[in-house]
Design a protein around this motif. Structure first.
Motif, PDB file in Angstrom:
ATOM      1  N   VAL A  28     -31.273  24.734  18.918  1.00 40.29           N
ATOM      2  CA  VAL A  28     -30.065  25.329  18.664  1.00 40.29           C
ATOM      3  C   VAL A  28     -28.977  24.096  18.529  1.00 40.29           C
ATOM      4  O   VAL A  28     -27.782  24.707  17.730  1.00 40.29           O
ATOM      5  N   THR A  29     -28.923  23.385  19.109  1.00 37.85           N
ATOM      6  CA  THR A  29     -27.892  22.300  19.465  1.00 37.85           C
ATOM      7  C   THR A  29     -27.676  21.500  17.813  1.00 37.85           C
ATOM      8  O   THR A  29     -26.532  21.476  17.502  1.00 37.85           O
ATOM      9  N   LEU A  30     -28.698  21.421  17.443  1.00 35.95           N
ATOM     10  CA  LEU A  30     -28.886  20.746  16.265  1.00 35.95           C
ATOM     11  C   LEU A  30     -28.396  21.595  15.009  1.00 35.95           C
ATOM     12  O   LEU A  30     -27.643  20.963  14.394  1.00 35.95           O
ATOM     13  N   VAL A  31     -28.800  22.773  15.158  1.00 31.73           N
ATOM     14  CA  VAL A  31     -28.071  23.699  13.957  1.00 31.73           C
ATOM     15  C   VAL A  31     -26.568  23.975  14.463  1.00 31.73           C
ATOM     16  O   VAL A  31     -25.884  23.871  13.248  1.00 31.73           O
ATOM     17  N   VAL A  36     -21.215  22.683  12.250  1.00 34.16           N
ATOM     18  CA  VAL A  36     -19.634  22.283  12.529  1.00 34.16           C
ATOM     19  C   VAL A  36     -19.558  20.971  11.440  1.00 34.16           C
ATOM     20  O   VAL A  36     -18.260  20.989  10.829  1.00 34.16           O
ATOM     21  N   ALA A  37     -20.534  20.358  11.296  1.00 33.58           N
ATOM     22  CA  ALA A  37     -20.366  19.045  10.462  1.00 33.58           C
ATOM     23  C   ALA A  37     -20.226  19.590   8.782  1.00 33.58           C
ATOM     24  O   ALA A  37     -19.486  19.189   8.180  1.00 33.58           O
ATOM     25  N   PRO A  42     -15.680  20.554   1.923  1.00 30.73           N
ATOM     26  CA  PRO A  42     -14.999  21.488   1.486  1.00 30.73           C
ATOM     27  C   PRO A  42     -16.104  22.602   0.609  1.00 30.73           C
ATOM     28  O   PRO A  42     -17.354  22.180   0.206  1.00 30.73           O
ATOM     29  N   GLY A  43     -15.979  23.947   1.215  1.00 33.74           N
ATOM     30  CA  GLY A  43     -17.027  24.993   0.324  1.00 33.74           C
ATOM     31  C   GLY A  43     -16.754  26.012   1.131  1.00 33.74           C
ATOM     32  O   GLY A  43     -16.157  26.345   1.979  1.00 33.74           O
ATOM     33  N   PRO A  44     -17.665  27.124   0.682  1.00 36.92           N
ATOM     34  CA  PRO A  44     -17.759  28.406   1.301  1.00 36.92           C
ATOM     35  C   PRO A  44     -18.480  28.570   2.550  1.00 36.92           C
ATOM     36  O   PRO A  44     -18.910  29.778   2.939  1.00 36.92           O
TER      37      PRO A  44
END
Length: 60
Positions: A28-31, A36-37, A42-44
């Motif tokens: 879960v931490t990796l996801v 966040v990264a 830029p993007g949706p």
């Protein structure tokens, strides 16, 4: 692999990252870190997160 459902516990905002991590057996931490990264690019991504929050069912 489990079904794609937002868990009742272990969520931070909407449970989307926890649902994806649980579904595919990832950390879960990796996801969360990847989410966040990706927001820094830029993007949706935020709109996609909100759509997933609305459409992934909550665990009963």
């Amino acid at each position: 692999m489990s079904t794609l459902q937002r868990p009742k516990s272990g969520t931070m905002i909407g449970g989307v990252c926890a649902a994806i991590a649980n579904r595919f057996g990832w950390s879960v931490t990796l996801v969360r870190l990847l989410t966040v990264a990706s927001i820094l690019i830029p993007g949706p991504q935020v709109i996609i997160y909100l759509i997933l929050w609305a459409f992934i069912p909550k665990e009963i």
